[in-house]
Design a protein around this motif. Structure first.
Motif, mmCIF file in Angstrom:
data_model
loop_
_atom_site.group_PDB
_atom_site.id
_atom_site.type_symbol
_atom_site.label_atom_id
_atom_site.label_comp_id
_atom_site.label_asym_id
_atom_site.label_seq_id
_atom_site.Cartn_x
_atom_site.Cartn_y
_atom_site.Cartn_z
ATOM 1 N N PRO A 290 10.731 28.149 46.160
ATOM 2 C CA PRO A 290 11.165 27.817 47.521
ATOM 3 C C PRO A 290 12.386 28.631 47.909
ATOM 4 O O PRO A 290 13.154 29.073 47.042
ATOM 5 N N PHE A 293 18.091 26.345 51.081
ATOM 6 C CA PHE A 293 18.067 25.451 52.237
ATOM 7 C C PHE A 293 18.927 25.986 53.379
ATOM 8 O O PHE A 293 20.057 26.431 53.173
ATOM 9 N N SER A 297 15.653 22.801 57.116
ATOM 10 C CA SER A 297 14.748 22.608 55.972
ATOM 11 C C SER A 297 15.288 21.537 55.027
ATOM 12 O O SER A 297 14.519 20.794 54.407
ATOM 13 N N LEU A 298 16.605 21.420 54.919
ATOM 14 C CA LEU A 298 17.193 20.349 54.103
ATOM 15 C C LEU A 298 16.888 18.992 54.726
ATOM 16 O O LEU A 298 16.552 18.025 54.020
ATOM 17 N N ARG A 300 14.348 18.266 56.625
ATOM 18 C CA ARG A 300 12.923 17.995 56.432
ATOM 19 C C ARG A 300 12.651 17.508 55.004
ATOM 20 O O ARG A 300 11.897 16.546 54.794
ATOM 21 N N ALA A 301 13.270 18.178 54.027
ATOM 22 C CA ALA A 301 13.059 17.796 52.633
ATOM 23 C C ALA A 301 13.573 16.380 52.360
ATOM 24 O O ALA A 301 12.908 15.581 51.687
ATOM 25 N N THR A 304 11.208 13.827 53.854
ATOM 26 C CA THR A 304 9.978 13.692 53.079
ATOM 27 C C THR A 304 10.229 12.973 51.749
ATOM 28 O O THR A 304 9.455 12.088 51.360
ATOM 29 N N ARG A 305 11.309 13.322 51.065
ATOM 30 C CA ARG A 305 11.584 12.757 49.741
ATOM 31 C C ARG A 305 12.199 11.369 49.800
ATOM 32 O O ARG A 305 11.841 10.477 49.031
ATOM 33 N N THR A 313 20.970 12.751 56.802
ATOM 34 C CA THR A 313 21.070 13.918 55.929
ATOM 35 C C THR A 313 22.300 14.749 56.282
ATOM 36 O O THR A 313 23.057 15.182 55.396
ATOM 37 N N LEU A 408 19.638 17.447 45.102
ATOM 38 C CA LEU A 408 18.532 18.162 45.746
ATOM 39 C C LEU A 408 18.905 19.611 46.042
ATOM 40 O O LEU A 408 18.141 20.542 45.742
ATOM 41 N N GLN A 412 17.359 22.989 44.202
ATOM 42 C CA GLN A 412 16.721 24.004 45.044
ATOM 43 C C GLN A 412 17.390 25.368 44.852
ATOM 44 O O GLN A 412 16.717 26.400 44.834
ATOM 45 N N ALA A 501 10.545 14.812 59.897
ATOM 46 C CA ALA A 501 10.405 16.145 59.295
ATOM 47 C C ALA A 501 9.490 17.012 60.149
ATOM 48 O O ALA A 501 9.768 18.198 60.388
#
Length: 878
Positions: A290, A293, A297-298, A300-301, A304-305, A313, A408, A412, A501
């Motif tokens: 990947p 970030f 994108s952070l 979104r992650a 999702t997680r 976030t 996270l 990443q 996300a």
């Protein structure tokens, strides 16, 4: 020789610059820094804001259509609340006699240019400007930047474009919001605004479009044919059409769906018990590492997680940056690092190599070298900030949101330099009597690669799907036997609603929604709708303004706004195309092809168009072309859609005696009632089970609408659907001493549910805490209590007046919370009632509303007090 004043956008940048240049002393508790050659101070983002309409003319305090559009002759600024002192510091330093040059060290982009220029313009300085343009914050990059300071005149175009963008957003948003509020709010909605804006409204439109697709979906039956084959081992397979035309297929059409029951039964009869031939390919399927970030994108992650909102976030990332110093600046739109950051990456990895959590992965990178560095280190793809990475500060004691987010980002960061993960992809095709069946088992991880950093190991369910021919990755014309076949009926489902996300991705890639290639390119270059730094606020504003709920499901209010804008031909305001057009124009301003005055003249014309469209439409006219949705159950006349409800030609008469009062309200306990639901209701006398109703506590439940004696009633078919427990992100930093502090360690801290005494928070279950026992809820009357509000409560004994509370009866109210009994309890204190003159002003504003009799009927129906006694069971649905 005079000194140069360096103005940065953030305090952290000021510290980095002064440390790199050396020779600075901190003055007046960090207000500014000074050396023999320089003075350095900082803004805190935007510390100035444009005048509100009432600042321009007192008469604009009343929202009247007659005053619109409001187009200032000059756009003036004023300090952002609580930033007056920062502005005074900067102003005093700019005006110092020994300061003869100003250095703009704000972020290297349009917004950074605006922050600096609006300060200089507000202060009225004409001192020469030099520009520091940094994309890296290493010491060497800073020193090089100061050796190559550029003339500020070079960036006048960028400054003009930045100012035009801010002024354009003010013109569009303020005029559209006032016009729509006057036209759309009903008489019992005092204080409610219908906010609109260049970014907010198209974002809402994305959600509304999907919601209407979900609501309008009519399930269609289809069948799937599955078969069990034997070739040494048994395996399952599903029929598919090898000639399926994906390009021209509808969303419901799939290669393995059969929409005629007879065809499915024919396939089952033809293949059952028959021999067939199978072929198989097993091949490696690499999954590349990947990227680093950026903020979007952070977010979104994390959504999702962890299920976090974009705002949650961002707050955790901001704390990891500002308070804990473990992450780099988070409000970035870049996933890359500057070329001179290789040493910084090596430094972080060396620190990580001694850590018990990250050590093995970091050491692997140090031993084997970094991969993908040509894709990660790229000056051309670094914007005003680079990717979010760890700083090298190790803090394994981070807890809650901060700990999860730090972990996270750190993983990443390491994974980005790892080799790809290698999976085995298997596809088996079986042909029987001219019919094709496909087996595609889950991929098996063969080489973890970067996935190892996130804890994955090689292996998987391969034993459940062994090779067609042992030892071969490719085989063909292998005879198999069909053991049994069957068809199973399904029904098509509506598209899934957009998650947070998914919405962030749609906003970032909004250029894909614009057909014109030039406009799409302009929008893509501008990062889509909003920016990485603003998207979280945009989403939160949609929630706060009650256009969407906490799950991003549009409310009746949100759907009505987009529906009306489309019907009055103001859909340009609901489309990303407007932002694309503005970006194209702003690029011209930046290049000097178009003047700022010319651009603003065009925006003023557009703002006037929006006002005229909103002011002059007739409620009956915008629905006149709609087909009827059915027959009235009381008078058998056609039922038509209107703005607030569906009614028959008798019940919606403008004048004269109404012989029928049948209505179906579009807002039924928080659930939008769409046309398809009304069609079913009128045709069958009841609907199927509908979700999305909300009770007084805001909890969802399901129900059925029925018609009884010509009146629409709602029957509850489920208890309130429990959502996840209301928990909040936790900032581990103490807030303030407890009101009844019993010792120095008695401090108020955050928990996922409350603000409590630290001793109480740390007490184990069943143990008595040794502290004062202070406890204050984070959610009160359906309103989240913010950290800064608790700070004021603990410091002053009361909060400011706070809006957004909701009573047990569902009514909104504003109040301050006042401490009592030394902090053991509190009370609500309500602001004084509006004066008689203020009421008269409000009534005068209301008289400007130009709504049809339909809206007035709606108001009459909803505002009259009911004499009906409400049972507890009914109250739970209200």
């Amino acid at each position: 020789m005079g000194k140069a004043l360096i103005i940065t956008e953030k305090p952290s940048v000021a510290r980095d610059i002064t440390k790199a240049l050396g020779g600075f002393e901190e003055k007046k508790k960090g207000d500014y820094f000074e050396s023999d050659e320089f003075v350095c101070t900082y803004a805190v983002g935007h510390i100035l804001t444009l005048f509100a309409p009432e600042d321009i003319k007192p008469q604009y305090k009343r929202w009247r259509l007659a005053d619109l559009p409001i187009i200032p002759e000059e756009f003036q600024t004023k300090p952002v609340p609580k930033q007056e002192s920062r502005l005074k510091v900067i102003s005093r330093l700019i005006n110092r006699k020994d300061v003869d040059t100003l250095i703009n060290a704000c972020d290297a982009a349009r917004e950074g240019e605006l922050i600096f220029r609006e300060i200089v313009k507000h202060v009225g300085s004409e001192k020469p400007i030099r520009r520091l343009w940094l994309q890296s914050m290493t010491k060497q990059a800073i020193l090089t930047g100061f050796k190559n300071l550029e003339d500020g005149l070079k960036y006048n175009g960028l400054a003009a474009a930045a100012e035009c963008r801010a002024n354009a957003d003010w013109l569009i948003g303020m005029n559209a919001t006032r016009a729509l509020t006057v036209r759309l709010k009903s008489r019992n909605q005092r204080g409610v605004s219908w906010s609109a804006g260049r970014v907010q409204t198209p974002t809402l439109a994305l959600l509304v479009k999907r919601e209407l697709e979900v609501l309008d979906h009519v399930p269609v039956a289809y069948w799937k044919v599955t078969a069990k084959f034997q070739a040494g081992n048994e395996y399952d397979s599903t029929w598919f059409d090898p000639d399926f035309d994906r390009k021209n297929a509808t969303r419901d059409q799939k290669e393995d769906r059969i929409f005629e029951k007879e065809k499915a039964e024919k396939i089952v009869a033809a293949v059952t018990g028959q021999e067939g031939l199978a072929r198989e390919i097993r091949k490696p399927s690499p999954k590349k590492a990947p990227p680093l970030f950026d903020l979007t994108s952070l977010q979104r992650a994390a959504n999702t997680r962890f299920g976090w909102s974009a705002t949650r976030t961002l707050r955790a990332a901001q704390r990891c940056y500002e308070t804990h110093k473990v992450l780099t600046y988070p409000r970035t739109s870049s996933k890359h690092l500057p070329n001179d950051y290789r040493e910084e990456v090596d430094k972080v990895l060396k620190i990580f190599s001694d850590d018990q959590n990250y050590g093995p992965h970091a050491q692997t990178l140090l031993d084997k070298g970094l991969l993908n560095d040509d894709k990660i280190f790229d000056d051309a793809k670094v914007t005003d900030h680079f990717a979010i990475i760890p700083t090298g500060e190790l803090k394994n004691d981070l807890e809650g949101d901060d700990g999860k987010l730090y972990d996270l980002v750190s993983r990443q960061f390491m994974a980005a330099f790892y080799p790809p993960a290698i999976y085995e992809d298997v596809e088996r095709i079986t042909e029987v009597k001219g019919y094709s069946f496909r087996s595609k088992p889950p991929k098996v991880l063969k080489e973890p690669g970067w996935e190892a950093v996130f804890g994955k190991k090689a292996g998987g369910p391969e034993e459940s799907f062994p090779p067609l021919v042992e030892g071969q990755d490719k085989s063909d014309n292998v005879k198999v036997n069909n053991l049994n076949s069957e068809s199973e009926e399904f029904a098509t489902k509506p598209p899934s609603r957009i998650s947070e996300a998914g919405l962030l991705s749609l906003m970032e890639n909004a250029g894909r929604q614009v057909e014109d290639a030039e406009l799409a390119e302009a929008l893509n270059s501008a990062e889509g709708l909003g920016t990485a730094a603003t998207r979280a606020d945009i989403i939160e504003n949609l929630k706060n303004r009650e256009y969407v709920d906490a799950k991003l499901r549009p409310t009746p209010k949100g759907i009505r706004l987009i529906d009306v804008l489309d019907r009055i031909h103001a859909s340009r305001l609901t489309s990303a195309k407007l932002t694309a057009e503005l970006e194209l124009f702003l690029n011209d301003v930046e290049k000097g092809v178009r003047t700022g005055d010319g651009f603003m003249s065009e925006i003023a014309n557009y703002a006037e168009d929006v006002v005229v469209a909103t002011r002059d439409f007739d409620w009956d006219e915008i629905y006149k072309d709609e087909d009827p949705v059915g027959k009235c159950p009381k008078c058998q006349k056609d039922v038509f859609e209107k703005a607030w409800f569906y009614g028959c030609t008798e019940s919606t008469k403008r004048v004269g005696k109404k012989n029928c009062d049948f209505l179906v309200w579009k807002d039924n306990n928080g659930r939008y009632i769409n046309r398809q639901v009304v069609r079913d209701l009128l045709e069958k006398g009841e609907t199927g089970e509908l979700d999305g109703f909300k009770n007084a506590s805001g909890k969802e439940y399901k129900g059925i609408l029925t018609i009884e004696n010509g009146t629409v009633t709602r029957k509850t078919t489920s208890d309130a659907i429990p959502g996840p427990d209301e928990t909040f992100e936790v900032n581990p930093e103490p807030i303030a001493p407890c009101p009844n502090a019993m010792d120095e360690g008695c401090l108020v801290v955050e928990t996922p549910h409350d603000f409590v005494c630290k001793h109480k928070a740390e007490a184990k279950e069943g143990e008595e805490s040794t502290g004062c026992g202070f406890k204050f809820p984070r959610m009160l009357c359906k309103r989240e209590i913010k950290r800064e509000e608790v700070e004021a409560y603990l410091k002053d004994g009361e909060t400011p007046v706070m809006a957004g509370f909701v009573s047990k009866r569902g009514r909104k109210f504003a109040a301050k919370l006042v401490m009592e009994k030394g902090g053991d309890s509190f009370r609500f204190e309500f602001p004084p009632r509006a004066s008689k003159k203020k009421k008269e002003d409000e009534e005068a504003t209301q008289s400007e509303e130009s709504q049809s009799s339909e809206a007035k009927t709606a108001d009459d129906k909803t505002s009259k007090p009911s004499k009906k006694k409400v049972k507890k069971s009914e109250a739970s649905e209200s």
